[in-house]
Scaffold this active site. Structure first.
Site, PDB file in Angstrom:
ATOM      1  N   SER A  21       0.856  -1.187   0.000  1.00 25.12           N
ATOM      2  CA  SER A  21       0.000   0.000   0.000  1.00 25.12           C
ATOM      3  C   SER A  21       0.890   1.234   0.000  1.00 25.12           C
ATOM      4  O   SER A  21       1.626   1.482   0.962  1.00 25.12           O
ATOM      5  CB  SER A  21      -0.889   0.012   1.240  1.00 25.12           C
ATOM      6  OG  SER A  21      -1.501   1.277   1.360  1.00 25.12           O
ATOM      7  N   HIS A  26      -1.549  -1.268  -4.070  1.00 30.81           N
ATOM      8  CA  HIS A  26      -2.770  -0.747  -3.460  1.00 30.81           C
ATOM      9  C   HIS A  26      -2.650   0.773  -3.301  1.00 30.81           C
ATOM     10  O   HIS A  26      -1.668   1.268  -2.745  1.00 30.81           O
ATOM     11  CB  HIS A  26      -2.965  -1.418  -2.099  1.00 30.81           C
ATOM     12  CG  HIS A  26      -4.231  -1.076  -1.398  1.00 30.81           C
ATOM     13  ND1 HIS A  26      -5.445  -1.652  -1.724  1.00 30.81           N
ATOM     14  CD2 HIS A  26      -4.493  -0.227  -0.369  1.00 30.81           C
ATOM     15  CE1 HIS A  26      -6.394  -1.168  -0.921  1.00 30.81           C
ATOM     16  NE2 HIS A  26      -5.833  -0.293  -0.099  1.00 30.81           N
ATOM     17  N   ASP A  57      -4.527   4.154  -1.884  1.00 26.65           N
ATOM     18  CA  ASP A  57      -5.582   4.648  -0.999  1.00 26.65           C
ATOM     19  C   ASP A  57      -5.978   6.078  -1.350  1.00 26.65           C
ATOM     20  O   ASP A  57      -5.147   6.978  -1.321  1.00 26.65           O
ATOM     21  CB  ASP A  57      -5.094   4.617   0.456  1.00 26.65           C
ATOM     22  CG  ASP A  57      -5.029   3.206   0.994  1.00 26.65           C
ATOM     23  OD1 ASP A  57      -6.037   2.480   0.863  1.00 26.65           O
ATOM     24  OD2 ASP A  57      -3.981   2.824   1.537  1.00 26.65           O
ATOM     25  N   MET A  96      -8.330   9.122  -0.142  1.00 26.48           N
ATOM     26  CA  MET A  96      -9.106   9.615   1.017  1.00 26.48           C
ATOM     27  C   MET A  96      -9.486  11.070   0.772  1.00 26.48           C
ATOM     28  O   MET A  96      -8.666  11.849   0.281  1.00 26.48           O
ATOM     29  CB  MET A  96      -8.267   9.519   2.292  1.00 26.48           C
ATOM     30  CG  MET A  96      -7.700   8.126   2.546  1.00 26.48           C
ATOM     31  SD  MET A  96      -6.857   8.060   4.125  1.00 26.48           S
ATOM     32  CE  MET A  96      -6.153   6.398   4.066  1.00 26.48           C
ATOM     33  N   HIS A 146      -8.427   2.023  -3.865  1.00 23.68           N
ATOM     34  CA  HIS A 146      -9.375   1.889  -2.749  1.00 23.68           C
ATOM     35  C   HIS A 146      -9.934   3.272  -2.443  1.00 23.68           C
ATOM     36  O   HIS A 146      -9.234   4.130  -1.907  1.00 23.68           O
ATOM     37  CB  HIS A 146      -8.597   1.296  -1.553  1.00 23.68           C
ATOM     38  CG  HIS A 146      -9.359   1.255  -0.265  1.00 23.68           C
ATOM     39  ND1 HIS A 146      -8.758   1.019   0.945  1.00 23.68           N
ATOM     40  CD2 HIS A 146     -10.687   1.402   0.012  1.00 23.68           C
ATOM     41  CE1 HIS A 146      -9.663   1.038   1.910  1.00 23.68           C
ATOM     42  NE2 HIS A 146     -10.834   1.278   1.374  1.00 23.68           N
ATOM     43  N   MET A 156     -11.872   5.773  -0.424  1.00 25.90           N
ATOM     44  CA  MET A 156     -12.472   6.091   0.882  1.00 25.90           C
ATOM     45  C   MET A 156     -13.032   7.506   0.766  1.00 25.90           C
ATOM     46  O   MET A 156     -12.491   8.467   1.324  1.00 25.90           O
ATOM     47  CB  MET A 156     -11.404   5.987   1.984  1.00 25.90           C
ATOM     48  CG  MET A 156     -11.073   4.546   2.350  1.00 25.90           C
ATOM     49  SD  MET A 156      -9.492   4.381   3.204  1.00 25.90           S
ATOM     50  CE  MET A 156      -8.397   4.322   1.778  1.00 25.90           C
ATOM     51  N   MET A 158     -12.040  -4.580   5.603  1.00 30.90           N
ATOM     52  CA  MET A 158     -11.141  -3.702   6.362  1.00 30.90           C
ATOM     53  C   MET A 158     -10.824  -4.359   7.702  1.00 30.90           C
ATOM     54  O   MET A 158     -11.732  -4.692   8.466  1.00 30.90           O
ATOM     55  CB  MET A 158     -11.799  -2.342   6.630  1.00 30.90           C
ATOM     56  CG  MET A 158     -11.909  -1.423   5.427  1.00 30.90           C
ATOM     57  SD  MET A 158     -10.380  -1.133   4.513  1.00 30.90           S
ATOM     58  CE  MET A 158      -9.327  -0.373   5.750  1.00 30.90           C
ATOM     59  N   ASP A 188      -7.287  -5.519   4.323  1.00 25.00           N
ATOM     60  CA  ASP A 188      -6.524  -4.264   4.353  1.00 25.00           C
ATOM     61  C   ASP A 188      -6.448  -3.717   5.775  1.00 25.00           C
ATOM     62  O   ASP A 188      -7.465  -3.370   6.372  1.00 25.00           O
ATOM     63  CB  ASP A 188      -7.248  -3.264   3.421  1.00 25.00           C
ATOM     64  CG  ASP A 188      -6.516  -1.939   3.281  1.00 25.00           C
ATOM     65  OD1 ASP A 188      -5.364  -1.832   3.746  1.00 25.00           O
ATOM     66  OD2 ASP A 188      -7.103  -1.019   2.676  1.00 25.00           O
TER      67      ASP A 188
END
Ligand code: DX5
Ligand code: ZN
Length: 224
Positions: A7, A32, A34, A36, A65, A67, A136, A174
């Site tokens: 990640s 991965h 992320d 956000m 991913h 979020m 998660m 994750d």
């Protein structure tokens, strides 16, 4: 075979290209990413332009991913930027079926993410639609948190459901993945294990990926 996905949240963003090359030299073939937004989670990271830049320096599978509170609006931009697969939170999607099918219609794999407090049962009628389910194992927002053991039960349950119904979706985990828990996660039925701080905050991220992957392979050997 279960796979380790570094990640990049825990990487040094000023040297992202080098950080990626390093984990790939350790055998990583999926990364991965992320995203956000400071609303769905109390942290902000990166947007489509960064994914576009990453796409130019790697052939690895880019696992994005999201979020964020408005996945319908932004998921297409990430596919356009080069994401191979995009996951959205169950808790953030109002019309999950539409969101998932829309991502797939753009040519990417679509996943649904479950927060620690969300039971796997809510996905019963989506399991034949999704390409993967991401469990998660920490509350989303930050790297470096402690693994929540209840997530193992959720992985086992999902694995049982896909066997019973002969479904092809993949299972991803994750948060808080490290050398100590890789074995039990893989034995629970997980296919993709995201690892942030245990890879990038180690002395040598290439060997960290190699060691985690070896532990994952060993766990499967035990399982047979
Ligand atoms: C947390 C992120 C994770 C994070 C995991 O909200 O979704 O992908 O990078 O980091 P570690 O492996 O350090 O828990
Ligand atoms: Zn993540």
């Amino acid at each position: 075979m279960a796979q380790i996905l570094p990640s990049i949240l825990s990487a040094d963003f000023a040297r992202l290209g080098d950080e990626i090359a390093k984990v790939e030299s350790g055998g990583a073939g999926m990364l991965h990413v992320d995203v956000m937004d400071g609303h769905f989670v109390p942290n902000m990271t990166l947007g489509p332009p960064v994914v576009e830049s990453i796409r130019k320096v790697t052939r690895s599978v880019l696992d994005v991913h999201l979020m964020i509170t408005d996945p319908d609006r932004y998921a297409p931009l990430f596919v356009e930027a080069g994401a191979d697969q995009v996951s959205v939170h169950y808790e953030a999607a109002t019309h999950l079926d539409r969101t998932v099918r829309n991502i797939q219609s753009l040519g990417a794999r679509a996943g649904v993410v479950l927060n620690p407090a969300t039971p796997v049962g809510v996905l019963e009628d989506m399991l034949d639609v999704v390409d993967y389910v991401l469990v998660m194992s920490v509350n989303p927002g930050f790297g470096g948190q402690k693994f929540i053991p209840n997530s193992l039960k959720k992985i086992r349950r999902l694995d049982k459901m896909r066997q019973e119904r002969s479904l092809p979706f993949r299972i991803e985990i994750d948060g808080g993945v490290n050398l100590e828990n890789v074995g039990e996660i893989v034995r629970a039925g997980c296919d993709w294990l995201v690892a942030g701080s245990s890879v990038f905050h180690s002395a040598d991220s290439a060997s960290a990926v190699r060691d985690l992957q070896r532990a994952a392979d060993g766990a499967l050997a035990v399982r047979v």
